[in-house]
Design a protein around this motif. Sequence first.
Motif, PDB file in Angstrom:
ATOM      1  N   PHE A 134      42.711  42.421  -0.552  1.00  0.00           N
ATOM      2  CA  PHE A 134      42.449  42.229   0.873  1.00  0.00           C
ATOM      3  C   PHE A 134      43.661  41.641   1.579  1.00  0.00           C
ATOM      4  O   PHE A 134      44.012  42.032   2.687  1.00  0.00           O
ATOM      5  N   ARG A 135      44.335  40.695   0.939  1.00  0.00           N
ATOM      6  CA  ARG A 135      45.479  40.044   1.575  1.00  0.00           C
ATOM      7  C   ARG A 135      46.623  41.034   1.788  1.00  0.00           C
ATOM      8  O   ARG A 135      47.255  41.052   2.840  1.00  0.00           O
ATOM      9  N   THR A 156      45.165  44.528   4.125  1.00  0.00           N
ATOM     10  CA  THR A 156      44.500  44.405   5.415  1.00  0.00           C
ATOM     11  C   THR A 156      45.572  44.432   6.496  1.00  0.00           C
ATOM     12  O   THR A 156      46.512  43.638   6.472  1.00  0.00           O
ATOM     13  N   THR A 207      47.728  43.796   9.735  1.00  0.00           N
ATOM     14  CA  THR A 207      47.901  42.691  10.670  1.00  0.00           C
ATOM     15  C   THR A 207      47.725  43.244  12.088  1.00  0.00           C
ATOM     16  O   THR A 207      47.753  44.467  12.291  1.00  0.00           O
TER      17      THR A 207
END
Length: 56
Positions: free
Chosen positions: A26-27, A30, A32
Amino acid sequence: MVAPVFTNEELEGLRCLPEIGREELFRFFTPTPADVAFESLTAVDILRELNATGAR
């Protein structure tokens, strides 16, 4: 007939990589707010911006 994407050596190298956890996925994957804004640009928007700044 399907051609292989990776050689056997490349596959072995990939299998040696550590597992990626859910939080890491997810980090890293995902988008920005800046990613989302960039992806929403159309070719017309990009050309308009280039023309406005005089970029060549």
